[in-house]
Design a protein around this motif. Structure first.
Motif, PDB file in Angstrom:
ATOM      1  N   SER A 232      12.607 -18.433 -48.049  1.00 32.03           N
ATOM      2  CA  SER A 232      12.649 -20.007 -47.882  1.00 32.03           C
ATOM      3  C   SER A 232      13.120 -20.573 -49.084  1.00 32.03           C
ATOM      4  O   SER A 232      12.258 -20.257 -50.284  1.00 32.03           O
ATOM      5  CB  SER A 232      11.563 -20.797 -47.191  1.00 32.03           C
TER       6      SER A 232
ATOM      7  N   LEU B  95      13.465 -21.648 -40.489  1.00 30.24           N
ATOM      8  CA  LEU B  95      13.885 -20.340 -40.595  1.00 30.24           C
ATOM      9  C   LEU B  95      13.362 -19.202 -39.894  1.00 30.24           C
ATOM     10  O   LEU B  95      14.184 -18.429 -39.071  1.00 30.24           O
ATOM     11  CB  LEU B  95      13.631 -19.589 -42.174  1.00 30.24           C
TER      12      LEU B  95
ATOM     13  N   THR C 139      13.106 -23.980 -49.388  1.00 32.03           N
ATOM     14  CA  THR C 139      12.884 -25.458 -49.090  1.00 32.03           C
ATOM     15  C   THR C 139      13.925 -26.063 -47.909  1.00 32.03           C
ATOM     16  O   THR C 139      14.779 -25.316 -47.620  1.00 32.03           O
ATOM     17  CB  THR C 139      12.747 -26.469 -49.992  1.00 32.03           C
TER      18      THR C 139
ATOM     19  N   ILE D 162       8.752 -15.454 -42.422  1.00 26.91           N
ATOM     20  CA  ILE D 162       9.349 -15.900 -43.598  1.00 26.91           C
ATOM     21  C   ILE D 162       8.229 -15.995 -44.642  1.00 26.91           C
ATOM     22  O   ILE D 162       7.273 -16.891 -44.497  1.00 26.91           O
ATOM     23  CB  ILE D 162       9.938 -17.252 -43.544  1.00 26.91           C
TER      24      ILE D 162
ATOM     25  N   ALA E 138      16.965 -24.734 -45.605  1.00 30.38           N
ATOM     26  CA  ALA E 138      17.094 -24.491 -44.325  1.00 30.38           C
ATOM     27  C   ALA E 138      18.000 -25.609 -43.819  1.00 30.38           C
ATOM     28  O   ALA E 138      18.747 -25.532 -42.876  1.00 30.38           O
ATOM     29  CB  ALA E 138      15.708 -24.678 -43.767  1.00 30.38           C
TER      30      ALA E 138
ATOM     31  N   TYR F 244       2.686 -19.024 -46.974  1.00 25.70           N
ATOM     32  CA  TYR F 244       3.466 -18.001 -47.760  1.00 25.70           C
ATOM     33  C   TYR F 244       2.576 -16.847 -48.159  1.00 25.70           C
ATOM     34  O   TYR F 244       1.598 -17.394 -48.674  1.00 25.70           O
ATOM     35  CB  TYR F 244       4.275 -18.805 -48.773  1.00 25.70           C
TER      36      TYR F 244
ATOM     37  N   SER G 228      10.891 -26.053 -43.497  1.00 30.03           N
ATOM     38  CA  SER G 228      11.647 -25.104 -43.761  1.00 30.03           C
ATOM     39  C   SER G 228      11.537 -23.785 -43.499  1.00 30.03           C
ATOM     40  O   SER G 228      12.216 -22.867 -42.790  1.00 30.03           O
ATOM     41  CB  SER G 228      11.965 -24.669 -45.388  1.00 30.03           C
ATOM     42  N   LYS G 229      10.080 -23.160 -43.390  1.00 32.27           N
ATOM     43  CA  LYS G 229       9.451 -21.910 -43.044  1.00 32.27           C
ATOM     44  C   LYS G 229       9.617 -21.752 -41.544  1.00 32.27           C
ATOM     45  O   LYS G 229      10.213 -20.971 -41.032  1.00 32.27           O
ATOM     46  CB  LYS G 229       8.093 -21.856 -43.249  1.00 32.27           C
TER      47      LYS G 229
ATOM     48  N   LEU H  18       8.562 -17.826 -50.653  1.00 29.76           N
ATOM     49  CA  LEU H  18       9.209 -19.168 -51.250  1.00 29.76           C
ATOM     50  C   LEU H  18       9.827 -19.026 -52.336  1.00 29.76           C
ATOM     51  O   LEU H  18       9.363 -18.415 -53.377  1.00 29.76           O
ATOM     52  CB  LEU H  18       8.321 -20.233 -50.970  1.00 29.76           C
TER      53      LEU H  18
END
Length: 271
Positions: A152, A179, A154, A187, A115, A210, A175-176, A190
């Motif tokens: 993702s 994005l 990270t 998202i 990300a 996730y 990061s999720k 991972l």
């Protein structure tokens, strides 16, 4: 008599193996699609074309991780001979080179961008080769609009097992969010940097929202499918086509087992 008994046992093992693993879908791991001498994680475009054409010729169907998840959780049907193609780090050549080749063959793939490194040079770790750029947000949207999947990788690509709890949560959650906000999509998957994870990482990935997470082979279970420790098979630039054929075949899980054994042996020898 002894030979006949051996054959019976061998056939029984094969049948048991087939019953156990016949529903397991091979997940292939790529990085760059580029000709970089001496770099095993950079696959020349010609070899990538050869592999895609092999899949097409032999009746394989590429699917996304979402489709795999829906199959196991919601019993949605899968096409014959499914296979999943994944790209770590989100390099620019994934969009420029790999995407048109995938589109020409009506194939799907999943990319895992980092990300905080979107649209930047790959300086998150030391490289012996010339740096290259990752996909920017517009290129990720092009990838997305083509029907491909995005997960993702990270925020910064750290070794997650070395992060404290605060840093680990930030890497997984932020990061999720980034994005999802930038790409206006969920998202759901991972990819662990370097394939490393532990129990704490696995639990916090679930808590972050996730649906699943991908490793490589380290600590991944073989005899059951663990959604937050899905094993993948690396595709090397040195790999001949016959080896690729084995890696996507019905006994592909053998490669995971052999790599796990190899890593275990190396660990014992270092002690």
């Amino acid at each position: 008599m002894v030979f006949s008994l051996f054959i019976i046992i061998f056939v029984g093992i094969l049948l048991g193996w087939h019953s156990k693993f016949r529903k397991r879908v091979p997940i292939l791991m790529y990085h760059r699609i580029a000709d970089v001498p001496g770099e095993r994680n950079s696959l020349p475009a010609g070899k990538f074309i050869e592999q895609l054409d092999y899949l097409k010729l032999h009746g394989y169907n590429t699917i996304t991780l979402s489709e795999l998840y829906n199959h196991f959780v919601h019993k949605a049907p899968l096409p014959p001979h499914p296979v999943i193609l994944t790209f770590d780090d989100g390099y620019e050549d994934n969009c420029r080179v790999a995407l048109p080749l995938l589109q020409e063959r009506r194939m799907k793939a999943t990319v895992f961008p980092i990300a905080n490194w979107v649209g930047r040079e790959n300086k998150w770790e030391s490289f012996k080769h010339r740096p290259t750029r990752t996909m920017n947000w517009d290129e990720l949207r092009v990838w997305q609009a083509a029907g491909m999947e995005i997960g993702s990788h990270t925020l910064e690509h750290p070794f997650l097992t070395q992060c404290d709890e605060t840093r680990l949560q930030e890497e997984l959650v932020e990061s999720k969010k980034i994005l999802e906000n930038k790409l206006s999509t969920n998202i759901d998957f991972l990819c662990y940097p370097y394939g490393y994870f532990d129990d704490k990482t696995l639990i916090m990935a679930q808590q972050a929202g996730y649906k699943g997470a991908l490793a490589i082979f380290e600590k991944t279970p073989v005899w059951r499918q663990e959604w937050f420790a899905l094993p993948r098979i690396p595709v090397s630039s040195r790999q001949p086509l016959w080896e690729f054929a084995l890696k996507v075949g019905r006994f592909h899980i053998l490669f995971i087992i052999l790599r796990k054994l190899e890593r275990s042996m190396k660990g014992l020898l270092r002690k």
